[in-house]
Design a protein around this motif. Structure first.
Motif, PDB file in Angstrom:
ATOM      1  N   UNK A 176      35.091  62.786   6.575  1.00 19.97           N
ATOM      2  CA  UNK A 176      34.473  64.081   7.490  1.00 19.97           C
ATOM      3  C   UNK A 176      33.184  64.324   7.473  1.00 19.97           C
ATOM      4  N   UNK A 177      32.287  63.979   6.209  1.00 20.01           N
ATOM      5  CA  UNK A 177      30.738  64.119   6.509  1.00 20.01           C
ATOM      6  C   UNK A 177      30.464  63.184   5.275  1.00 20.01           C
ATOM      7  N   UNK A 178      28.892  63.079   5.275  1.00 18.46           N
ATOM      8  CA  UNK A 178      28.338  61.989   4.454  1.00 18.46           C
ATOM      9  C   UNK A 178      28.054  62.387   3.005  1.00 18.46           C
ATOM     10  N   UNK A 179      27.738  63.683   2.683  1.00 16.86           N
ATOM     11  CA  UNK A 179      26.998  64.421   1.675  1.00 16.86           C
ATOM     12  C   UNK A 179      28.119  65.668   1.145  1.00 16.86           C
ATOM     13  N   UNK A 180      27.915  65.812  -0.020  1.00 14.11           N
ATOM     14  CA  UNK A 180      28.745  67.007  -0.465  1.00 14.11           C
ATOM     15  C   UNK A 180      27.981  68.203   0.122  1.00 14.11           C
ATOM     16  N   UNK A 181      28.663  69.383   0.440  1.00 15.12           N
ATOM     17  CA  UNK A 181      27.984  70.579   0.928  1.00 15.12           C
ATOM     18  C   UNK A 181      28.382  71.553   0.240  1.00 15.12           C
ATOM     19  N   UNK A 182      27.364  72.544   0.011  1.00 14.40           N
ATOM     20  CA  UNK A 182      27.550  73.957  -0.558  1.00 14.40           C
ATOM     21  C   UNK A 182      28.159  74.645   0.577  1.00 14.40           C
ATOM     22  N   UNK A 183      29.272  75.381   0.657  1.00 16.30           N
ATOM     23  CA  UNK A 183      29.790  76.074   1.746  1.00 16.30           C
ATOM     24  C   UNK A 183      30.099  77.579   1.238  1.00 16.30           C
ATOM     25  N   UNK A 184      29.720  78.381   2.373  1.00 13.36           N
ATOM     26  CA  UNK A 184      29.745  80.095   2.128  1.00 13.36           C
ATOM     27  C   UNK A 184      30.836  80.091   3.564  1.00 13.36           C
ATOM     28  N   UNK A 185      31.843  80.965   3.431  1.00 20.68           N
ATOM     29  CA  UNK A 185      32.716  81.535   4.395  1.00 20.68           C
ATOM     30  C   UNK A 185      32.553  83.182   4.342  1.00 20.68           C
ATOM     31  N   UNK A 186      31.704  83.735   5.293  1.00 23.93           N
ATOM     32  CA  UNK A 186      31.663  85.184   5.650  1.00 23.93           C
ATOM     33  C   UNK A 186      32.979  85.550   6.152  1.00 23.93           C
ATOM     34  N   UNK A 187      33.645  86.651   5.549  1.00 25.36           N
ATOM     35  CA  UNK A 187      34.896  87.210   6.272  1.00 25.36           C
ATOM     36  C   UNK A 187      35.841  86.894   5.465  1.00 25.36           C
ATOM     37  N   UNK A 188      35.725  85.804   4.542  1.00 24.97           N
ATOM     38  CA  UNK A 188      37.033  85.562   3.466  1.00 24.97           C
ATOM     39  C   UNK A 188      36.786  85.897   2.010  1.00 24.97           C
ATOM     40  N   UNK A 189      37.823  86.304   1.505  1.00 29.35           N
ATOM     41  CA  UNK A 189      37.804  86.606   0.111  1.00 29.35           C
ATOM     42  C   UNK A 189      38.073  85.046  -0.642  1.00 29.35           C
ATOM     43  N   UNK A 190      38.140  84.990  -2.084  1.00 25.52           N
ATOM     44  CA  UNK A 190      38.205  83.592  -2.509  1.00 25.52           C
ATOM     45  C   UNK A 190      39.597  83.203  -2.487  1.00 25.52           C
ATOM     46  N   UNK A 191      40.373  84.265  -1.819  1.00 25.54           N
ATOM     47  CA  UNK A 191      42.054  83.597  -1.392  1.00 25.54           C
ATOM     48  C   UNK A 191      42.214  83.288  -0.218  1.00 25.54           C
TER      49      UNK A 191
ATOM     50  N   UNK B 299      38.596  89.465   5.160  1.00 22.61           N
ATOM     51  CA  UNK B 299      37.724  90.782   4.643  1.00 22.61           C
ATOM     52  C   UNK B 299      37.750  91.752   5.781  1.00 22.61           C
ATOM     53  N   UNK B 300      37.920  92.982   5.445  1.00 21.21           N
ATOM     54  CA  UNK B 300      37.666  94.033   6.598  1.00 21.21           C
ATOM     55  C   UNK B 300      36.318  94.389   7.009  1.00 21.21           C
ATOM     56  N   UNK B 301      35.464  94.167   5.899  1.00 22.99           N
ATOM     57  CA  UNK B 301      34.184  94.245   6.274  1.00 22.99           C
ATOM     58  C   UNK B 301      33.400  92.934   5.716  1.00 22.99           C
ATOM     59  N   UNK B 302      32.390  92.716   6.307  1.00 22.62           N
ATOM     60  CA  UNK B 302      31.533  91.490   6.179  1.00 22.62           C
ATOM     61  C   UNK B 302      30.590  91.347   6.956  1.00 22.62           C
TER      62      UNK B 302
ATOM     63  N   UNK C 190      19.810  69.082   0.237  1.00 18.81           N
ATOM     64  CA  UNK C 190      21.055  69.357  -0.143  1.00 18.81           C
ATOM     65  C   UNK C 190      21.791  70.338   1.354  1.00 18.81           C
ATOM     66  N   UNK C 191      22.856  70.055   1.906  1.00 21.75           N
ATOM     67  CA  UNK C 191      23.145  70.555   3.222  1.00 21.75           C
ATOM     68  C   UNK C 191      24.180  71.842   2.662  1.00 21.75           C
ATOM     69  N   UNK C 192      23.763  73.157   3.641  1.00 11.92           N
ATOM     70  CA  UNK C 192      24.613  74.211   3.181  1.00 11.92           C
ATOM     71  C   UNK C 192      25.078  74.703   4.614  1.00 11.92           C
ATOM     72  N   UNK C 193      26.393  74.896   4.361  1.00  8.56           N
ATOM     73  CA  UNK C 193      27.164  75.265   5.538  1.00  8.56           C
ATOM     74  C   UNK C 193      27.535  76.764   5.493  1.00  8.56           C
ATOM     75  N   UNK C 194      27.347  77.760   6.501  1.00 11.34           N
ATOM     76  CA  UNK C 194      27.888  78.815   6.513  1.00 11.34           C
ATOM     77  C   UNK C 194      28.864  79.003   7.683  1.00 11.34           C
ATOM     78  N   UNK C 195      30.170  78.872   7.302  1.00 13.10           N
ATOM     79  CA  UNK C 195      31.246  78.668   8.154  1.00 13.10           C
ATOM     80  C   UNK C 195      32.208  79.925   8.181  1.00 13.10           C
ATOM     81  N   UNK C 196      32.175  80.549   9.456  1.00 17.17           N
ATOM     82  CA  UNK C 196      32.939  81.877   9.401  1.00 17.17           C
ATOM     83  C   UNK C 196      34.257  81.592  10.389  1.00 17.17           C
ATOM     84  N   UNK C 197      35.587  81.646   9.715  1.00 17.03           N
ATOM     85  CA  UNK C 197      36.585  81.304  10.338  1.00 17.03           C
ATOM     86  C   UNK C 197      37.218  82.558  11.056  1.00 17.03           C
ATOM     87  N   UNK C 198      36.793  83.835  10.992  1.00 14.37           N
ATOM     88  CA  UNK C 198      37.345  85.005  11.525  1.00 14.37           C
ATOM     89  C   UNK C 198      36.358  85.416  12.660  1.00 14.37           C
TER      90      UNK C 198
END
Length: 123
Positions: free
Chosen positions: A54-69, A73-76, A115-123
């Protein structure tokens, strides 16, 4: 600035071999679809994603709006707000979220070492 839930997305060559390896380290499959070449694994508070082809390098990923599970989240802080804040701080982007959109969106940047950093909001 709260970027959301953190994980490391690993670009793997053989998802089955990687899955078996990380299971030996105590990780368990949390979500994903191995037939589609992606799995999310957890071990306590640590989360890793395995992504084959799916991609070439490892990526640090952050997901606004999601808990660790992966619960909504109601607020983000919306990804577009984060993007504007980073622009104000002089950060350059590889990929930008459409500021006129709402809901799911993402942006990508790179740290000084590339190093790529992805901020990926799913909600």
């Amino acid at each position: 600035m709260d970027l959301g839930n953190f994980s490391v997305s690993l670009a793997v060559k053989d998802i089955d071999a990687s899955k078996r390896f990380y299971e030996k380290l105590g990780f368990r499959v949390f979500m994903g679809d191995q037939a589609q070449n992606w799995l999310i694994l957890k071990n306590g508070g640590a989360t890793i994603g395995l992504f084959q082809g799916m991609f070439e390098k490892n990526i640090l990923t952050f997901n606004p709006g999601w808990s660790s599970d992966a619960a909504r989240l109601s607020e983000f802080t919306d990804v577009r707000v984060l993007q504007r804040q980073l622009k104000e701080r002089g950060v350059s982007f590889l990929l930008e979220a459409d500021e006129s959109s709402t809901g799911p969106a993402s942006f990508m940047l790179a740290d000084p070492d590339g190093n790529p950093i992805l901020v990926d909001q799913h909600v």
